[in-house]
Design an enzyme around this catalytic site. Sequence first.
Site, short mmCIF file in Angstrom:
data_model
loop_
_atom_site.label_atom_id
_atom_site.label_comp_id
_atom_site.label_asym_id
_atom_site.label_seq_id
_atom_site.Cartn_x
_atom_site.Cartn_y
_atom_site.Cartn_z
N HIS A 85 0.78 -1.24 -0.16
CA HIS A 85 -0.08 -0.07 -0.28
C HIS A 85 0.90 1.10 -0.10
CE1 HIS A 85 0.52 -1.46 4.21
NE2 HIS A 85 0.61 -0.14 4.47
P1 AMP Z 1 1.52 0.81 7.27
O1 AMP Z 1 1.16 -0.60 7.22
O2 AMP Z 1 2.37 1.17 8.42
O3 AMP Z 1 2.20 1.57 6.26
O4 AMP Z 1 0.25 1.64 7.67
C1 AMP Z 1 -1.18 1.03 7.56
C2 AMP Z 1 -2.33 2.12 7.44
O5 AMP Z 1 -3.42 1.45 7.41
C3 AMP Z 1 -2.29 2.96 8.66
O6 AMP Z 1 -2.14 4.23 8.44
C4 AMP Z 1 -3.62 2.51 9.34
O7 AMP Z 1 -4.34 3.79 9.90
C5 AMP Z 1 -4.58 2.21 8.22
N1 AMP Z 1 -5.34 1.25 8.62
C6 AMP Z 1 -5.32 0.16 9.54
N2 AMP Z 1 -6.38 -0.51 9.69
C7 AMP Z 1 -7.12 -0.30 8.48
C8 AMP Z 1 -8.28 -0.65 7.91
N3 AMP Z 1 -9.26 -1.90 8.44
N4 AMP Z 1 -8.89 -0.01 6.96
C9 AMP Z 1 -8.17 0.99 6.20
N5 AMP Z 1 -7.01 1.67 6.80
C10 AMP Z 1 -6.61 0.72 8.00
#
Ligand code: AMP
Length: 195
Positions: free
Chosen positions: A112
């Site tokens: 992502h």
């Molecule tokens: P990272 O894996 O550290 O790059 O970031 C993961 C991102 O996903 C963070 O910004 C969270 O706020 C976001 N996040 C966590 N759970 C969910 C979810 N179920 N749906 C959408 N975004 C999410």
Amino acid sequence: MSKRSLEKEENSNRPAKEPKKHWSLGLVESMKDPKLIYKETKNIIVIKDKYPKAKIHYLVLPREEISSIFKLNKSHLDLLEEFGSVFNTIKEEHDCELRAGFHAVPSMHRLHMHVISTDMNSPCLKTKIHWNSFTTSFFILYEDLINNLTKDGCIEKMSNETHKSLMSTPLKCNQCSFEPKNMPQLKQHLLIHIK
Ligand code: AMP
Ligand code: ZN
């Protein structure tokens, strides 16, 4: 049919309760949620971050099951080019400054790319780790990821020492040279940059 057997039948027709998915699979679940989807193309889905760390915070994900930046190779450069086009479209749709990049050590499953506005003004932004994960080199800018992949053919893992040291970087405003003492002071300070 008696009430009892009717209830029994209703229960047997009900789909078995799905086992609870691990939290790290949350993005894959959110990609199926129409309320969270901001944009879709043939290969890409853009969702709203569920815990946004700025006024605008989206996640750009491939439909293809690529677990993380560490699974990328040169064959993915075309897909990443599409990430760039989607980022350009998102920029056209907003009148604030946006940055695109990847966390060097992602916590959630499925590749992502974060698209985040520079205000960083959000109730979900609470900790120094949140701050440093977007404002230090822990945040690999989109262009840098493309350059590294083109040069090395893969994305190198960050060492634990570098990870630790980036997360403990002293707080510094991302829009001026102010060095706040703590998170409440930083959050208060950020408000002066809002037009
Ligand atoms: P990272 O894996 O550290 O790059 O970031 C993961 C991102 O996903 C963070 O910004 C969270 O706020 C976001 N996040 C966590 N759970 C969910 C979810 N179920 N749906 C959408 N975004 C999410
Ligand atoms: Zn400032």
